[in-house]
Motif scaffolding. Structure first.
Motif, PDB file in Angstrom:
ATOM      1  N   PRO A  52       0.723  -1.136   0.138  1.00 27.29           N
ATOM      2  CA  PRO A  52       0.050   0.004  -0.072  1.00 27.29           C
ATOM      3  C   PRO A  52       0.834   1.278   0.017  1.00 27.29           C
ATOM      4  CG  PRO A  52      -0.711  -1.765   1.674  1.00 27.29           C
ATOM      5  CD  PRO A  52       0.404  -1.987   1.203  1.00 27.29           C
ATOM      6  N   GLY A  53       0.555   2.198  -1.015  1.00 28.13           N
ATOM      7  CA  GLY A  53       1.329   3.467  -0.957  1.00 28.13           C
ATOM      8  C   GLY A  53       2.517   3.210  -1.742  1.00 28.13           C
ATOM      9  N   ALA A  54       2.725   2.035  -2.312  1.00 32.41           N
ATOM     10  CA  ALA A  54       4.016   2.058  -3.233  1.00 32.41           C
ATOM     11  C   ALA A  54       3.739   2.809  -4.682  1.00 32.41           C
ATOM     12  CB  ALA A  54       4.178   0.625  -3.606  1.00 32.41           C
ATOM     13  N   ASP A  55       4.618   3.463  -5.110  1.00 34.49           N
ATOM     14  CA  ASP A  55       4.600   4.311  -6.256  1.00 34.49           C
ATOM     15  C   ASP A  55       6.041   3.894  -7.117  1.00 34.49           C
ATOM     16  OD1 ASP A  55       4.045   6.057  -8.249  1.00 34.49           O
ATOM     17  OD2 ASP A  55       3.468   7.480  -6.961  1.00 34.49           O
ATOM     18  N   LEU A  56       5.713   3.164  -8.143  1.00 36.24           N
ATOM     19  CA  LEU A  56       6.833   2.795  -9.252  1.00 36.24           C
ATOM     20  C   LEU A  56       6.783   3.376 -10.389  1.00 36.24           C
ATOM     21  CD1 LEU A  56       9.331   0.977  -9.604  1.00 36.24           C
ATOM     22  CD2 LEU A  56       7.454  -0.893  -9.938  1.00 36.24           C
ATOM     23  N   SER A  57       7.614   4.053 -11.198  1.00 39.73           N
ATOM     24  CA  SER A  57       7.461   4.922 -12.266  1.00 39.73           C
ATOM     25  C   SER A  57       8.707   4.366 -13.212  1.00 39.73           C
ATOM     26  CB  SER A  57       7.479   6.294 -12.344  1.00 39.73           C
ATOM     27  OG  SER A  57       6.344   6.856 -11.679  1.00 39.73           O
ATOM     28  N   TYR A  58       8.410   4.365 -14.660  1.00 38.11           N
ATOM     29  CA  TYR A  58       9.416   3.910 -15.559  1.00 38.11           C
ATOM     30  C   TYR A  58       9.325   5.069 -16.464  1.00 38.11           C
ATOM     31  CZ  TYR A  58       9.165  -0.694 -13.274  1.00 38.11           C
ATOM     32  OH  TYR A  58       9.450  -1.755 -12.472  1.00 38.11           O
ATOM     33  N   ASP A  59      10.420   5.694 -16.914  1.00 36.95           N
ATOM     34  CA  ASP A  59      10.623   6.771 -17.986  1.00 36.95           C
ATOM     35  C   ASP A  59      10.262   6.309 -19.404  1.00 36.95           C
ATOM     36  OD1 ASP A  59      11.293   8.515 -16.006  1.00 36.95           O
ATOM     37  OD2 ASP A  59      13.328   8.318 -16.187  1.00 36.95           O
ATOM     38  N   ALA A  60      10.560   5.225 -19.725  1.00 36.81           N
ATOM     39  CA  ALA A  60      10.283   4.492 -21.009  1.00 36.81           C
ATOM     40  C   ALA A  60      10.129   3.154 -21.024  1.00 36.81           C
ATOM     41  CB  ALA A  60      11.494   4.978 -21.766  1.00 36.81           C
ATOM     42  N   PRO A  61       9.645   2.449 -21.953  1.00 36.13           N
ATOM     43  CA  PRO A  61       9.661   0.939 -22.257  1.00 36.13           C
ATOM     44  C   PRO A  61      11.005   0.436 -22.310  1.00 36.13           C
ATOM     45  CG  PRO A  61       8.626   2.075 -23.927  1.00 36.13           C
ATOM     46  CD  PRO A  61       9.042   3.153 -23.088  1.00 36.13           C
TER      47      PRO A  61
END
Length: 185
Positions: free
Chosen positions: A116-125
């Motif tokens: 819960p609350g985790a946030d994961l981002s990727y700039d590009a594939p």
């Protein structure tokens, strides 16, 4: 016997060496500091999911393919206890390789869990045009693909191709658990 983290560190160093790149070259291409890359390749630190995503983009392979390259090869059946699990404590992401590993296959199944609350981002594939099917098993997930947000709950399935940035956010209150089918273009 080397751990998966040791094999991953060695494979990342091999990929850079195969291309004839210095750590400075890789730092310029990935946007990750030279010192961090050096520590990752020596196995002093485990890469976060975000950092691994950046490296996979530079090396043009999905994270699942990279992790498959450091797992055992050849089995057609892999029992639950034998499935490789990789954890990024910083982001709250746990990744289980469900499919028996084989680098020549075009599709694979991965189980993902975000606290819960985790946030994961990727700039590009890592691989432009990579097809994915995400099936929610438990909880809720806000998945943003190319700027479009999808609020997913247990039982929902979203199919998409990766062309731009993605963001996985678990709004809670419980963990988000999903199956992800990756299909190489």
């Amino acid at each position: 016997m080397r751990t998966m983290e040791d094999r991953l560190a060695a494979r990342l160093a091999e990929l850079r060496a195969e291309r004839g790149w210095s750590l400075d070259d890789l730092a310029d291409r990935s946007g990750v500091s030279r010192s961090t890359l050096s520590r990752v390749e020596r196995g002093e630190i485990s890469p976060t999911a975000s950092l691994l995503g950046r490296l996979c983009t530079v090396y043009e392979r999905p994270m699942s393919r990279l992790l498959t390259e450091v797992e055992a090869d050849g089995a057609q059946l892999i029992r639950s206890a034998g499935q490789s699990v990789w954890t990024d404590e910083d982001s709250g992401f746990v990744r289980r390789s469900v499919s028996p590993p084989h680098p020549a296959l075009r599709a694979e199944v991965v189980e993902g869990t975000l606290r819960p609350g985790a946030d994961l981002s990727y700039d590009a594939p890592s691989v432009p045009g990579l097809e994915q099917h995400l099936w929610m098993l438990d909880g809720a997930l806000d998945l943003t693909v190319d700027g479009r947000k999808h609020a997913l709950v247990s039982g929902d399935c979203l199919r998409f191709r990766l062309w731009g940035p993605t963001r996985f956010h678990c709004p809670g209150p419980g963990a988000a658990r999903y199956l992800l089918v990756l299909v190489m273009p």
